[in-house]
Motif scaffolding. Structure first.
Motif, PDB file in Angstrom:
ATOM      1  N   VAL A 138       0.835  -1.202   0.000  1.00  4.76           N
ATOM      2  CA  VAL A 138       0.000   0.000   0.000  1.00  4.76           C
ATOM      3  C   VAL A 138       0.872   1.256   0.000  1.00  4.76           C
ATOM      4  O   VAL A 138       0.573   2.228  -0.700  1.00  4.76           O
ATOM      5  N   GLY A 139       1.943   1.250   0.789  1.00  8.70           N
ATOM      6  CA  GLY A 139       2.826   2.411   0.836  1.00  8.70           C
ATOM      7  C   GLY A 139       3.430   2.742  -0.515  1.00  8.70           C
ATOM      8  O   GLY A 139       3.617   3.918  -0.863  1.00  8.70           O
ATOM      9  N   THR A 140       3.721   1.723  -1.294  1.00  5.56           N
ATOM     10  CA  THR A 140       4.271   1.933  -2.638  1.00  5.56           C
ATOM     11  C   THR A 140       3.219   2.546  -3.553  1.00  5.56           C
ATOM     12  O   THR A 140       3.523   3.425  -4.365  1.00  5.56           O
ATOM     13  N   VAL A 141       1.962   2.115  -3.403  1.00  3.23           N
ATOM     14  CA  VAL A 141       0.877   2.715  -4.193  1.00  3.23           C
ATOM     15  C   VAL A 141       0.777   4.201  -3.862  1.00  3.23           C
ATOM     16  O   VAL A 141       0.711   5.052  -4.755  1.00  3.23           O
ATOM     17  N   LYS A 142       0.767   4.525  -2.571  1.00  2.40           N
ATOM     18  CA  LYS A 142       0.657   5.932  -2.158  1.00  2.40           C
ATOM     19  C   LYS A 142       1.812   6.759  -2.717  1.00  2.40           C
ATOM     20  O   LYS A 142       1.611   7.879  -3.196  1.00  2.40           O
ATOM     21  N   SER A 143       3.016   6.203  -2.658  1.00  3.79           N
ATOM     22  CA  SER A 143       4.180   6.898  -3.185  1.00  3.79           C
ATOM     23  C   SER A 143       4.061   7.115  -4.687  1.00  3.79           C
ATOM     24  O   SER A 143       4.352   8.208  -5.192  1.00  3.79           O
ATOM     25  N   ARG A 144       3.628   6.094  -5.414  1.00  2.00           N
ATOM     26  CA  ARG A 144       3.497   6.219  -6.869  1.00  2.00           C
ATOM     27  C   ARG A 144       2.416   7.228  -7.240  1.00  2.00           C
ATOM     28  O   ARG A 144       2.584   7.990  -8.199  1.00  2.00           O
ATOM     29  N   VAL A 145       1.313   7.232  -6.501  1.00  2.97           N
ATOM     30  CA  VAL A 145       0.255   8.211  -6.771  1.00  2.97           C
ATOM     31  C   VAL A 145       0.803   9.622  -6.523  1.00  2.97           C
ATOM     32  O   VAL A 145       0.610  10.527  -7.342  1.00  2.97           O
ATOM     33  N   PHE A 146       1.485   9.813  -5.415  1.00  2.00           N
ATOM     34  CA  PHE A 146       2.050  11.125  -5.089  1.00  2.00           C
ATOM     35  C   PHE A 146       3.012  11.583  -6.175  1.00  2.00           C
ATOM     36  O   PHE A 146       2.915  12.708  -6.684  1.00  2.00           O
ATOM     37  N   ARG A 147       3.941  10.721  -6.539  1.00  2.27           N
ATOM     38  CA  ARG A 147       4.931  11.090  -7.555  1.00  2.27           C
ATOM     39  C   ARG A 147       4.276  11.292  -8.920  1.00  2.27           C
ATOM     40  O   ARG A 147       4.648  12.195  -9.671  1.00  2.27           O
ATOM     41  N   GLY A 148       3.282  10.465  -9.244  1.00  6.83           N
ATOM     42  CA  GLY A 148       2.559  10.639 -10.500  1.00  6.83           C
ATOM     43  C   GLY A 148       1.821  11.964 -10.550  1.00  6.83           C
ATOM     44  O   GLY A 148       1.797  12.648 -11.585  1.00  6.83           O
ATOM     45  N   ARG A 149       1.222  12.357  -9.427  1.00  4.78           N
ATOM     46  CA  ARG A 149       0.536  13.655  -9.365  1.00  4.78           C
ATOM     47  C   ARG A 149       1.516  14.801  -9.575  1.00  4.78           C
ATOM     48  O   ARG A 149       1.178  15.795 -10.231  1.00  4.78           O
ATOM     49  N   LEU A 150       2.710  14.676  -8.999  1.00  2.97           N
ATOM     50  CA  LEU A 150       3.715  15.730  -9.181  1.00  2.97           C
ATOM     51  C   LEU A 150       4.092  15.871 -10.652  1.00  2.97           C
ATOM     52  O   LEU A 150       4.167  16.981 -11.182  1.00  2.97           O
ATOM     53  N   VAL A 151       4.339  14.754 -11.312  1.00  2.00           N
ATOM     54  CA  VAL A 151       4.710  14.797 -12.730  1.00  2.00           C
ATOM     55  C   VAL A 151       3.543  15.334 -13.559  1.00  2.00           C
ATOM     56  O   VAL A 151       3.736  16.177 -14.448  1.00  2.00           O
ATOM     57  N   LEU A 152       2.347  14.877 -13.263  1.00  2.00           N
ATOM     58  CA  LEU A 152       1.166  15.326 -13.995  1.00  2.00           C
ATOM     59  C   LEU A 152       0.970  16.832 -13.820  1.00  2.00           C
ATOM     60  O   LEU A 152       0.726  17.553 -14.802  1.00  2.00           O
ATOM     61  N   ALA A 153       1.098  17.316 -12.595  1.00  2.00           N
ATOM     62  CA  ALA A 153       0.960  18.751 -12.346  1.00  2.00           C
ATOM     63  C   ALA A 153       2.017  19.533 -13.121  1.00  2.00           C
ATOM     64  O   ALA A 153       1.729  20.584 -13.709  1.00  2.00           O
ATOM     65  N   ASP A 154       3.242  19.025 -13.148  1.00  2.00           N
ATOM     66  CA  ASP A 154       4.314  19.684 -13.889  1.00  2.00           C
ATOM     67  C   ASP A 154       3.984  19.740 -15.375  1.00  2.00           C
ATOM     68  O   ASP A 154       4.157  20.773 -16.022  1.00  2.00           O
ATOM     69  N   ARG A 155       3.506  18.632 -15.923  1.00  2.00           N
ATOM     70  CA  ARG A 155       3.185  18.573 -17.356  1.00  2.00           C
ATOM     71  C   ARG A 155       2.009  19.475 -17.707  1.00  2.00           C
ATOM     72  O   ARG A 155       1.916  19.966 -18.822  1.00  2.00           O
ATOM     73  N   LEU A 156       1.123  19.689 -16.750  1.00  2.00           N
ATOM     74  CA  LEU A 156      -0.033  20.558 -16.985  1.00  2.00           C
ATOM     75  C   LEU A 156       0.280  22.022 -16.678  1.00  2.00           C
ATOM     76  O   LEU A 156      -0.575  22.879 -16.832  1.00  2.00           O
ATOM     77  N   GLY A 157       1.516  22.269 -16.210  1.00  2.00           N
ATOM     78  CA  GLY A 157       1.903  23.640 -15.921  1.00  2.00           C
ATOM     79  C   GLY A 157       1.407  24.143 -14.578  1.00  2.00           C
ATOM     80  O   GLY A 157       1.438  25.323 -14.294  1.00  2.00           O
ATOM     81  N   ALA A 158       0.926  23.230 -13.726  1.00  2.00           N
ATOM     82  CA  ALA A 158       0.401  23.617 -12.420  1.00  2.00           C
ATOM     83  C   ALA A 158       1.491  23.643 -11.366  1.00  2.00           C
ATOM     84  O   ALA A 158       1.240  23.907 -10.212  1.00  2.00           O
ATOM     85  N   ASN A 159       2.731  23.373 -11.764  1.00  2.00           N
ATOM     86  CA  ASN A 159       3.849  23.301 -10.830  1.00  2.00           C
ATOM     87  C   ASN A 159       4.944  24.229 -11.352  1.00  2.00           C
ATOM     88  O   ASN A 159       5.934  23.781 -11.912  1.00  2.00           O
ATOM     89  N   PRO A 160       4.751  25.577 -11.194  1.00  2.00           N
ATOM     90  CA  PRO A 160       5.653  26.531 -11.841  1.00  2.00           C
ATOM     91  C   PRO A 160       7.115  26.400 -11.439  1.00  2.00           C
ATOM     92  O   PRO A 160       7.992  26.720 -12.217  1.00  2.00           O
ATOM     93  N   GLU A 161       7.407  25.920 -10.229  1.00  4.35           N
ATOM     94  CA  GLU A 161       8.798  25.778  -9.826  1.00  4.35           C
ATOM     95  C   GLU A 161       9.431  24.528 -10.398  1.00  4.35           C
ATOM     96  O   GLU A 161      10.631  24.315 -10.290  1.00  4.35           O
ATOM     97  N   GLY A 162       8.618  23.600 -10.945  1.00  4.60           N
ATOM     98  CA  GLY A 162       9.132  22.377 -11.519  1.00  4.60           C
ATOM     99  C   GLY A 162       9.523  21.351 -10.482  1.00  4.60           C
ATOM    100  O   GLY A 162      10.193  20.377 -10.787  1.00  4.60           O
ATOM    101  N   ARG A 163       9.140  21.571  -9.205  1.00  4.99           N
ATOM    102  CA  ARG A 163       9.486  20.611  -8.167  1.00  4.99           C
ATOM    103  C   ARG A 163       8.812  19.280  -8.427  1.00  4.99           C
ATOM    104  O   ARG A 163       7.640  19.235  -8.770  1.00  4.99           O
ATOM    105  N   GLY A 164       9.544  18.217  -8.251  1.00  2.75           N
ATOM    106  CA  GLY A 164       8.989  16.876  -8.367  1.00  2.75           C
ATOM    107  C   GLY A 164       8.881  16.361  -9.779  1.00  2.75           C
ATOM    108  O   GLY A 164       8.374  15.289 -10.001  1.00  2.75           O
ATOM    109  N   ALA A 165       9.332  17.123 -10.745  1.00  2.00           N
ATOM    110  CA  ALA A 165       9.181  16.699 -12.134  1.00  2.00           C
ATOM    111  C   ALA A 165      10.232  15.687 -12.554  1.00  2.00           C
ATOM    112  O   ALA A 165      10.156  15.138 -13.625  1.00  2.00           O
ATOM    113  N   ASP A 166      11.199  15.431 -11.707  1.00  2.00           N
ATOM    114  CA  ASP A 166      12.276  14.502 -12.065  1.00  2.00           C
ATOM    115  C   ASP A 166      11.909  13.087 -11.705  1.00  2.00           C
ATOM    116  O   ASP A 166      12.621  12.420 -10.978  1.00  2.00           O
ATOM    117  N   ALA A 167      10.806  12.607 -12.185  1.00  2.00           N
ATOM    118  CA  ALA A 167      10.349  11.256 -11.807  1.00  2.00           C
ATOM    119  C   ALA A 167      11.102  10.214 -12.511  1.00  2.00           C
ATOM    120  O   ALA A 167      11.557  10.099 -13.496  1.00  2.00           O
TER     121      ALA A 167
END
Length: 187
Positions: A158-187
């Motif tokens: 379960v912890g791995t699922v939570k981590s993957r969802v979190f990291r996936g959201r970061l990348v998705l936000a970056d790709r959608l331009g919702a993460n202007p600082e680019g934090r977390g985009a290095d997935a």
């Protein structure tokens, strides 16, 4: 008269009922196709993966054990079919989504064109999320499958699922331009 459960239909299929498995396909086809489409980002590949998932479920029907819900078992098969299809193709190929494929309808007073544009942008961005994160995001955020069930589907903790969802959201936000600082985009 209530509808038979998935498990009852599968049992009927195993007893030789020629209509039971077709009823299961009819019941789950749209969601399995949607899952495959969101994982693969391409209608043709999603159709192939959906077909492969149901063929695999038909072949493996006798191996179903009630340790998990039928839908969890079927989603696991569909995720495998979609990831196998992605590997065969090398990577996700993008085509524009039809509103029908995306399950879209205009909100009352809303503009369907805006909804479609947003959905296509999200699907395009989602296809750029690494596969292991994308599958977790699709299951948990789009299909609203609880983390524990997603862990069973993906056969990970379960912890791995939570981590993957979190990291996936970061990348998705970056790709959608919702993460202007680019934090977390290095997935």
């Amino acid at each position: 008269m209530s509808e038979p459960s998935d498990e009852a239909l599968l049992a009927a299929h195993l007893r030789g009922d020629p209509r039971a498995f077709g009823a299961l396909v009819a019941r789950h086809e749209r969601r399995i196709y949607g899952l495959c489409l969101r994982v693969l980002g391409n209608r043709e590949d999603a159709e192939d993966a959906t077909q492969e998932a149901f063929l695999a479920a038909l072949r493996k029907a006798a191996t179903f054990r009630r340790a998990a819900a039928f839908s969890t078992w079927l989603y696991r098969i569909a995720v495998n079919a979609a990831t196998d299809q992605a590997r065969r193709r090398g990577r996700a190929r993008l085509t524009a989504l039809d509103p029908e494929d995306a399950g879209l309808a205009a909100a009352p007073g809303g503009d369907l064109g805006e909804v479609v544009t947003a959905a296509v942008a999200v699907q395009t961005a989602l296809a750029q999320v690494p596969e292991e994160f994308r599958v977790a995001v699709v299951l948990c955020d789009l299909y609203r499958i609880p983390y524990a069930d997603a862990a069973q589907i993906l056969e990970i903790p379960v912890g791995t699922v939570k981590s993957r969802v979190f990291r996936g959201r970061l990348v998705l936000a970056d790709r959608l331009g919702a993460n202007p600082e680019g934090r977390g985009a290095d997935a």
